[in-house]
Design an enzyme around this catalytic site. Structure first.
Site, PDB file in Angstrom:
ATOM      1  N   ARG A  36      34.289  10.543 -16.197  1.00  0.00           N
ATOM      2  CA  ARG A  36      33.132  11.251 -17.048  1.00  0.00           C
ATOM      3  C   ARG A  36      33.378  12.783 -16.315  1.00  0.00           C
ATOM      4  O   ARG A  36      33.377  12.906 -15.318  1.00  0.00           O
ATOM      5  CB  ARG A  36      31.749  10.653 -16.743  1.00  0.00           C
ATOM      6  CG  ARG A  36      30.628  11.690 -17.428  1.00  0.00           C
ATOM      7  CD  ARG A  36      29.463  10.735 -17.996  1.00  0.00           C
ATOM      8  NE  ARG A  36      28.676  10.454 -16.680  1.00  0.00           N
ATOM      9  CZ  ARG A  36      28.654   9.242 -16.173  1.00  0.00           C
ATOM     10  NH1 ARG A  36      29.043   8.127 -17.042  1.00  0.00           N
ATOM     11  NH2 ARG A  36      27.774   8.798 -15.345  1.00  0.00           N
ATOM     12  N   TYR A  65      35.763   5.049 -20.500  1.00  0.00           N
ATOM     13  CA  TYR A  65      35.573   3.767 -19.456  1.00  0.00           C
ATOM     14  C   TYR A  65      36.158   2.610 -19.742  1.00  0.00           C
ATOM     15  O   TYR A  65      36.001   2.227 -20.830  1.00  0.00           O
ATOM     16  CB  TYR A  65      34.025   3.673 -19.113  1.00  0.00           C
ATOM     17  CG  TYR A  65      33.157   4.873 -19.380  1.00  0.00           C
ATOM     18  CD1 TYR A  65      32.974   5.421 -17.973  1.00  0.00           C
ATOM     19  CD2 TYR A  65      32.815   5.609 -20.256  1.00  0.00           C
ATOM     20  CE1 TYR A  65      32.079   6.605 -17.902  1.00  0.00           C
ATOM     21  CE2 TYR A  65      31.961   6.776 -20.356  1.00  0.00           C
ATOM     22  CZ  TYR A  65      31.881   7.191 -18.993  1.00  0.00           C
ATOM     23  OH  TYR A  65      30.935   8.382 -19.072  1.00  0.00           O
ATOM     24  N   HIS A  87      25.061   3.796 -15.928  1.00  0.00           N
ATOM     25  CA  HIS A  87      24.124   4.133 -14.973  1.00  0.00           C
ATOM     26  C   HIS A  87      23.971   3.441 -13.660  1.00  0.00           C
ATOM     27  O   HIS A  87      22.992   2.720 -13.323  1.00  0.00           O
ATOM     28  CB  HIS A  87      22.847   4.323 -15.699  1.00  0.00           C
ATOM     29  CG  HIS A  87      22.503   5.486 -17.017  1.00  0.00           C
ATOM     30  ND1 HIS A  87      21.416   5.321 -17.592  1.00  0.00           N
ATOM     31  CD2 HIS A  87      23.330   6.204 -17.058  1.00  0.00           C
ATOM     32  CE1 HIS A  87      21.444   6.420 -18.453  1.00  0.00           C
ATOM     33  NE2 HIS A  87      22.808   6.877 -18.210  1.00  0.00           N
ATOM     34  N   GLU A 147      31.074  16.270 -16.646  1.00  0.00           N
ATOM     35  CA  GLU A 147      29.895  16.640 -17.161  1.00  0.00           C
ATOM     36  C   GLU A 147      29.445  17.812 -16.566  1.00  0.00           C
ATOM     37  O   GLU A 147      29.319  18.222 -15.386  1.00  0.00           O
ATOM     38  CB  GLU A 147      28.644  15.544 -16.891  1.00  0.00           C
ATOM     39  CG  GLU A 147      27.397  16.096 -17.293  1.00  0.00           C
ATOM     40  CD  GLU A 147      26.403  15.056 -17.020  1.00  0.00           C
ATOM     41  OE1 GLU A 147      26.323  14.427 -16.042  1.00  0.00           O
ATOM     42  OE2 GLU A 147      25.309  14.899 -17.987  1.00  0.00           O
ATOM     43  N   ASP A 195       0.767  -1.134   0.054  1.00  0.00           N
ATOM     44  CA  ASP A 195       0.108   0.048  -0.025  1.00  0.00           C
ATOM     45  C   ASP A 195       0.630   1.383   0.197  1.00  0.00           C
ATOM     46  O   ASP A 195       0.394   2.247   0.342  1.00  0.00           O
ATOM     47  CB  ASP A 195      -0.992  -0.128   1.067  1.00  0.00           C
ATOM     48  CG  ASP A 195      -0.257  -0.208   2.470  1.00  0.00           C
ATOM     49  OD1 ASP A 195       1.000  -0.427   2.510  1.00  0.00           O
ATOM     50  OD2 ASP A 195      -0.922   0.053   3.364  1.00  0.00           O
ATOM     51  N   ASP A 237      22.679  18.376 -13.807  1.00  0.00           N
ATOM     52  CA  ASP A 237      23.286  17.264 -14.274  1.00  0.00           C
ATOM     53  C   ASP A 237      24.626  17.463 -14.482  1.00  0.00           C
ATOM     54  O   ASP A 237      25.149  17.961 -15.500  1.00  0.00           O
ATOM     55  CB  ASP A 237      22.598  16.919 -15.602  1.00  0.00           C
ATOM     56  CG  ASP A 237      23.069  15.390 -15.978  1.00  0.00           C
ATOM     57  OD1 ASP A 237      23.810  14.630 -14.859  1.00  0.00           O
ATOM     58  OD2 ASP A 237      22.601  14.970 -16.984  1.00  0.00           O
ATOM     59  N   HIS A 259      16.985  14.492 -18.888  1.00  0.00           N
ATOM     60  CA  HIS A 259      17.072  14.469 -20.378  1.00  0.00           C
ATOM     61  C   HIS A 259      15.906  15.074 -20.952  1.00  0.00           C
ATOM     62  O   HIS A 259      14.926  14.652 -21.302  1.00  0.00           O
ATOM     63  CB  HIS A 259      17.404  12.971 -21.058  1.00  0.00           C
ATOM     64  CG  HIS A 259      18.280  12.205 -20.317  1.00  0.00           C
ATOM     65  ND1 HIS A 259      18.635  10.950 -20.170  1.00  0.00           N
ATOM     66  CD2 HIS A 259      19.692  12.485 -19.913  1.00  0.00           C
ATOM     67  CE1 HIS A 259      19.616  10.572 -19.685  1.00  0.00           C
ATOM     68  NE2 HIS A 259      20.245  11.697 -19.348  1.00  0.00           N
ATOM     69  N   ASP A 271      27.722  11.254 -10.397  1.00  0.00           N
ATOM     70  CA  ASP A 271      26.781  12.086 -11.670  1.00  0.00           C
ATOM     71  C   ASP A 271      25.692  12.378 -10.512  1.00  0.00           C
ATOM     72  O   ASP A 271      24.967  11.381 -10.267  1.00  0.00           O
ATOM     73  CB  ASP A 271      26.626  11.058 -12.544  1.00  0.00           C
ATOM     74  CG  ASP A 271      25.790  11.760 -13.775  1.00  0.00           C
ATOM     75  OD1 ASP A 271      25.195  12.890 -13.581  1.00  0.00           O
ATOM     76  OD2 ASP A 271      25.935  11.021 -14.738  1.00  0.00           O
ATOM     77  N   HIS A 295      28.879   6.609 -25.164  1.00  0.00           N
ATOM     78  CA  HIS A 295      27.687   7.341 -25.066  1.00  0.00           C
ATOM     79  C   HIS A 295      27.862   8.606 -25.720  1.00  0.00           C
ATOM     80  O   HIS A 295      28.551   8.896 -26.265  1.00  0.00           O
ATOM     81  CB  HIS A 295      27.204   7.327 -23.736  1.00  0.00           C
ATOM     82  CG  HIS A 295      28.196   8.134 -22.638  1.00  0.00           C
ATOM     83  ND1 HIS A 295      28.448   9.535 -23.011  1.00  0.00           N
ATOM     84  CD2 HIS A 295      29.151   7.837 -21.595  1.00  0.00           C
ATOM     85  CE1 HIS A 295      29.138   9.778 -22.134  1.00  0.00           C
ATOM     86  NE2 HIS A 295      29.573   8.722 -21.572  1.00  0.00           N
ATOM     87  N   GLU A 309      29.449  16.115 -22.025  1.00  0.00           N
ATOM     88  CA  GLU A 309      29.761  15.354 -21.036  1.00  0.00           C
ATOM     89  C   GLU A 309      30.552  13.943 -21.576  1.00  0.00           C
ATOM     90  O   GLU A 309      30.072  12.739 -21.650  1.00  0.00           O
ATOM     91  CB  GLU A 309      28.424  14.528 -20.180  1.00  0.00           C
ATOM     92  CG  GLU A 309      27.231  14.188 -20.983  1.00  0.00           C
ATOM     93  CD  GLU A 309      26.100  13.398 -20.041  1.00  0.00           C
ATOM     94  OE1 GLU A 309      26.626  12.533 -19.329  1.00  0.00           O
ATOM     95  OE2 GLU A 309      25.071  13.639 -20.322  1.00  0.00           O
ATOM     96  N   HIS A 340      22.835  16.601 -24.029  1.00  0.00           N
ATOM     97  CA  HIS A 340      21.482  16.587 -24.082  1.00  0.00           C
ATOM     98  C   HIS A 340      21.125  17.920 -23.208  1.00  0.00           C
ATOM     99  O   HIS A 340      21.713  18.595 -22.673  1.00  0.00           O
ATOM    100  CB  HIS A 340      20.976  15.215 -23.413  1.00  0.00           C
ATOM    101  CG  HIS A 340      21.267  15.136 -21.779  1.00  0.00           C
ATOM    102  ND1 HIS A 340      20.773  15.989 -20.985  1.00  0.00           N
ATOM    103  CD2 HIS A 340      22.414  14.439 -21.453  1.00  0.00           C
ATOM    104  CE1 HIS A 340      21.640  15.223 -19.775  1.00  0.00           C
ATOM    105  NE2 HIS A 340      22.399  14.493 -19.924  1.00  0.00           N
TER     106      HIS A 340
HETATM  107 MN   LIG Z   1      23.837  13.805 -18.428  1.00  0.00          MN
END
Ligand SMILES: [Mn+2]
Length: 491
Positions: A443, A426, A284, A445, A64, A313, A405, A302, A394, A422, A398
Site C-alpha cells: 500500500r 494484497y 487493518h 498512501e 477502574d 495518514d 477518516h 500505515d 478497498h 492510497e 478519504h
Molecule cells: Mn487511509
C-alpha cells in the site's frame, strides 16, 4: 547593495533566532478559530433552529481504568473544549436569557476537588468563558431545571445518540438481545427511541452541514495538518533507515511512535499498522505481533501522528532487507503507477469516484499483464466471498483532519480539501495467483492538499519510488548504536 544584503541576512538570522526560541509554542487553535466555525455553522442553519452537540463519552478499559479520553471531533471543532460531560447549544438567532442576549450556551463539568487532585484541573464554568470565548456557560447539573422550551424551534438538530453496544454489522448483536430482553420483561424507557411525533427533531441536517464545513480546511487547520504529516513522514524515513531483519513489528511501531513524540505529536491518529509478509495483507492489522520480521519480506507501515488534534495518514511499504525482490518490485511499481495516475487528475472538480476508478483501472490492467488476473472480466477480478476486488479490495481516498477518516463531502473535490490517495495490492497465501506472488502486500498512501488546478503532495518528505526507498534504506540510522541491556530474569 552590500548593506542591504547584510541587513537582510541579519533580519533573517533574527527571525531564525525567534523561531528557535519558540518551537511551535503558540500553534494551538485559538478560541477565535472555534468562534468563527460556530458562525460558519450558523450561516448554514435554517431560521429559528438550534444545533446541539455533545462531548464524547468516557470509555472504560478495564475495572477502574478508562481509555485515554478523546473529544468528539464535531464538539471540539465547535468549541475547542477537550473535557467530557459537556454540551453546547448553538442558536441560529439571538435569544434572551434572564435579560442577557446570547446565541450559544455551553454546559461543562462541575469542579470536584477530589477528582481534580487525581486528574488535574477542570475548566469549570468560571474558566470556560475566557478560555473558550463562550459567554454563557453553565454546569451540566443545571441543565435539568433549565428554562429552555425546545418546542419553540422549527428544528432541533443533533446527532443520533451512540448506542454503545449496537453493532449493525452483526446479526443478533448484544444491543438487540438487550432490546428483546427489555420487551420481554416489560422494561420501558422514554429515552430508548426518539418519539416519532416529535416533528421538530432533525437527525440528518447537522451532519450534512458539518461535512460541508469540516471538509474544507481553514488555514490554521492546514498548518496543523502539515505539521502532523511532516512528523509522520520524517518518522517513516528514520524507520526505513533503522529497520533490520530480526526486529519485531512492535519494536518498529515503537520507533515510529517514539519519533512522533520526539517531535511533540501527542498521539497516534489511529492504531498503528505494522505488518510484515502476510500480516501486511490484513488491511487493518493492528496486533503488530510478529516477533521477528524476516529477510525477504515486505513490511507495510500505515502510521499517522496526531498533532493538536489533526492526524496524518501515511503508508509506506518497504523491503525488510533494504532491496525489493524482482516480483515485489513489479507489484510495488504498479501500485505507485496507480497512485501517480490518480495524483495527476487530483484537482478541484474531479470526483472521488474518478479517483477510485483510475486506480482500479491501472491496477487491474497491470495485474492482467502480469498474468495474475486471467482477464478484466468481473468474474476474474472479483472475490466471490467478499464481493470485492480480489487484490485491491478497498477504496482509494478519504478526507483527513480531526478524524483520520474525516468528515467531508465525498462528491467533487474542492480547493483546500485534504485527502489521501492510497491504492494497494494484497496477494494472500492460498489465492489463485501463482505462489511466487503470495504474501506480497503493498500500500502506498499519501496526503494531498487539493488546489484549484492540481494538488500539493504534503507527504513527499518520505520517498515513494522503489529506487528512492532502497537508496534511503542504505543510509546509517540514529538507532544503529542504540544498545539496551539484555532483559534477563533476576529472580
Ligand atoms: Mn487511509
Amino acid at each position: 547593495m552590500k548593506n542591504y544584503l547584510l541587513l537582510l541576512t541579519l533580519f533573517c538570522l533574527a527571525l531564525m533566532e525567534v523561531k528557535a526560541q519558540n518551537p511551535h509554542k503558540d500553534d494551538f487553535l485559538t478560541s477565535d478559530f472555534h468562534k468563527k466555525r460556530r458562525e460558519a455553522l450558523r450561516a448554514l442553519m435554517p431560521p429559528n433552529t438550534v444545533a446541539v452537540f455533545f462531548s464524547n463519552p468516557v470509555r472504560n478499559r478495564a475495572n477502574d481504568v478508562d481509555y485515554v479520553y478523546h473529544q468528539d471531533p464535531n464538539f471540539f471543532y465547535m468549541t475547542g473544549h477537550k473535557e467530557p460531560h459537556s454540551m453546547v447549544l448553538i442558536f441560529k438567532d439571538n435569544l434572551n436569557f434572564n435579560g442577557k442576549e446570547t446565541n450559544e450556551i455551553l454546559f461543562v463539568r462541575q469542579h470536584n476537588a477530589l477528582m481534580e487532585m487525581y486528574e488535574g484541573g477542570r475548566l469549570g464554568k468560571d474558566g470556560a468563558p475566557e478560555k473558550l470565548g463562550i459567554n454563557m456557560v453553565f454546569e451540566g447539573t443545571e441543565f435539568g431545571d433549565f428554562n429552555l422550551d425546545f418546542s419553540q424551534f422549527d428544528k432541533v438538530m443533533f446527532y443520533k445518540f451512540k448506542d454503545d453496544v449496537r453493532d449493525h454489522r452483526e446479526k443478533g448483536d448484544l444491543y438487540e438481545m438487550i432490546q428483546e430482553f427489555k420487551t420481554k420483561v416489560g422494561y420501558e424507557s422514554k429515552d430508548l427511541a426518539i418519539e416519532p411525533h416529535k416533528t421538530n427533531i432533525d437527525l440528518r441536517s447537522l451532519d450534512q452541514m458539518m461535512a460541508k464545513l469540516r471538509g474544507i480546511k481553514e488555514k490554521e487547520e492546514l498548518d496543523l495538518l502539515r505539521k502532523a504529516v511532516d512528523i509522520s513522514t520524517l518518522a517513516q524515513n528514520e524507520v526505513m533507515k533503522a529497520i533490520k531483519p530480526g526486529m519485531s513489528e512492535t519494536e518498529i511501531q515503537g520507533l515510529h511512535e517514539f519519533i512522533f513524540k520526539k517531535y511533540r505529536a501527542e498521539y497516534e491518529g489511529y492504531p498503528s499498522i505494522v505488518g510484515a509478509g502476510h500480516n501486511g495483507c490484513v488491511l487493518h492489522y493492528i496486533e503488530n505481533y510478529k516477533p521477528e520480521v524476516e529477510d525477504g519480506e515486505l513490511i507495510l507501515m500505515d502510521l499517522g501522528a496526531e498533532y493538536h488534534g489533526y492526524t496524518a495518514d501515511v503508508t509506506r511499504t518497504i523491503p525488510v532487507n533494504g532491496k525489493f525482490s524482482e516480483n515485489q518490485k513489479l507489484i510495488y511499481d504498479l501500485v505507485y503507477k496507480a497512485q501517480e495516475e490518480a495524483r495527476k487528475i487530483c484537482k478541484e472538480g474531479t470526483s472521488f469516484s474518478e479517483l477510485t476508478k483510475i486506480t482500479q483501472k491501472v491496477i487491474n490492467e497491470g495485474l492482467v499483464e502480469l498474468g495474475i488476473y486471467k482477464s478484466l472480466n468481473p468474474e476474474d477480478i472479483t472475490n466471490p466471498d467478499t464481493g470485492r476486488n480480489r487484490y485491491y479490495p478497498h477504496g482509494c481516498c478519504h478526507h483527513i483532519g480531526l478524524d483520520v477518516h474525516d468528515k467531508g463531502e465525498y462528491a467533487e473535490l474542492k480547493e483546500n480539501m485534504v485527502i489521501t490517495i492510497e491504492p494497494g495490492i494484497y496477494i494472500t497465501e492460498g489465492s489463485p495467483a501463482d505462489k511466487k506472488w503470495w504474501n506480497i502486500p503493498v500500500r502506498i498512501e499519501d496526503d494531498f492538499l487539493v488546489t484549484k488546478d492540481g494538488c500539493e503532495i504534503l507527504s513527499d518528505l518520505a520517498p515513494r519510488k522503489s529506487e528512492d526507498i532502497e537508496k534511503l534504506m542504505e543510509q546509517p540510522s540514529a538507532f544503529d548504536n542504540l544498545v539496551l541491556p539484555e532483559l534477563e530474569s533476576h529472580h
